[in-house]
Design a protein around this motif. Structure first.
Motif, PDB file in Angstrom:
ATOM      1  N   MET A  81       0.834  -1.194   0.000  1.00 40.33           N
ATOM      2  CA  MET A  81       0.000   0.000   0.000  1.00 40.33           C
ATOM      3  C   MET A  81       0.874   1.252   0.000  1.00 40.33           C
ATOM      4  O   MET A  81       1.825   1.338   0.778  1.00 40.33           O
ATOM      5  CB  MET A  81      -0.911  -0.018   1.239  1.00 40.33           C
ATOM      6  CG  MET A  81      -2.019   0.995   1.215  1.00 40.33           C
ATOM      7  SD  MET A  81      -3.180   0.814  -0.150  1.00 40.33           S
ATOM      8  CE  MET A  81      -4.021  -0.677   0.276  1.00 40.33           C
ATOM      9  N   PRO A  82       0.561   2.214  -0.856  1.00 42.42           N
ATOM     10  CA  PRO A  82       1.328   3.468  -0.860  1.00 42.42           C
ATOM     11  C   PRO A  82       1.204   4.196   0.477  1.00 42.42           C
ATOM     12  O   PRO A  82       0.193   4.084   1.161  1.00 42.42           O
ATOM     13  CB  PRO A  82       0.671   4.291  -1.966  1.00 42.42           C
ATOM     14  CG  PRO A  82      -0.110   3.320  -2.772  1.00 42.42           C
ATOM     15  CD  PRO A  82      -0.471   2.197  -1.875  1.00 42.42           C
ATOM     16  N   ALA A  83       2.218   4.945   0.807  1.00 43.83           N
ATOM     17  CA  ALA A  83       2.232   5.664   2.085  1.00 43.83           C
ATOM     18  C   ALA A  83       1.390   6.936   2.018  1.00 43.83           C
ATOM     19  O   ALA A  83       0.831   7.366   3.026  1.00 43.83           O
ATOM     20  CB  ALA A  83       3.657   6.014   2.475  1.00 43.83           C
ATOM     21  N   THR A  84       1.294   7.536   0.840  1.00 42.42           N
ATOM     22  CA  THR A  84       0.490   8.758   0.711  1.00 42.42           C
ATOM     23  C   THR A  84      -0.865   8.424   0.100  1.00 42.42           C
ATOM     24  O   THR A  84      -1.000   7.453  -0.643  1.00 42.42           O
ATOM     25  CB  THR A  84       1.199   9.800  -0.186  1.00 42.42           C
ATOM     26  OG1 THR A  84       1.447   9.218  -1.458  1.00 42.42           O
ATOM     27  CG2 THR A  84       2.509  10.248   0.435  1.00 42.42           C
ATOM     28  N   ASN A  85      -1.852   9.223   0.443  1.00 43.54           N
ATOM     29  CA  ASN A  85      -3.206   9.058  -0.108  1.00 43.54           C
ATOM     30  C   ASN A  85      -3.775   7.674   0.212  1.00 43.54           C
ATOM     31  O   ASN A  85      -4.420   7.050  -0.628  1.00 43.54           O
ATOM     32  CB  ASN A  85      -3.157   9.282  -1.619  1.00 43.54           C
ATOM     33  CG  ASN A  85      -4.162  10.309  -2.068  1.00 43.54           C
ATOM     34  OD1 ASN A  85      -4.973  10.794  -1.289  1.00 43.54           O
ATOM     35  ND2 ASN A  85      -4.107  10.637  -3.340  1.00 43.54           N
TER      36      ASN A  85
END
Length: 143
Positions: A81-85
């Motif tokens: 999972m991306p850290a931003t958004n």
């Protein structure tokens, strides 16, 4: 006011550059399946009333092939999972997975064989499995 979905201009450019079809994985598999003598439709709807397209579609054998990208479809082996958004991406990936499951369920209920592969699967293995299944399901052909 418009709120951009990307966390930055660089992220937006990266996402816009991602292909929806004709990815490296798809092209490699298609080349091998074609070399095996099988013909198929590309990026086609298995059912006219279903707004889904299969990466390879064998209409007579009723086989729909999907080669899912590890990032967009939440591969258990490669996805992180991306850290931003985080809210946006967790919802987006969850919706993609739910749509994949729904597509498989609907098509199987209508008599289709659905084959799903990850983009990291070896193209030769994927092509071999596709050929086996298509040949086994061809009308009037015994294997």
């Amino acid at each position: 006011m418009y709120t951009p979905w990307a966390s930055s201009d660089a992220a937006r450019k990266t996402m816009q550059g991602n292909r929806g079809r004709d990815t490296k994985a798809e092209l490699a598999v298609r080349r091998l399946v074609h070399a095996a003598g099988l013909r198929y439709r590309v990026n086609a709807r298995p059912e006219p009333d279903l707004r889904r397209t299969a990466d390879l579609l064998f209409t007579r054998a009723r086989v729909a092939v999907f080669i899912d990208g590890c990032y967009w479809h939440g591969c258990p082996e490669h996805f992180s999972m991306p850290a931003t958004n985080l809210d946006y991406w967790s919802t987006k990936i969850g919706r993609n997975q739910a749509r994949d499951l729904e597509t498989t369920t609907v098509l199987e209920a209508r008599g289709w064989l659905v084959l799903r592969f990850w983009e990291h699967d070896p193209p030769a293995t994927v092509a071999e499995r596709i050929a086996e299944q298509v040949l086994a399901r061809r009308p009037g052909v015994s294997v």
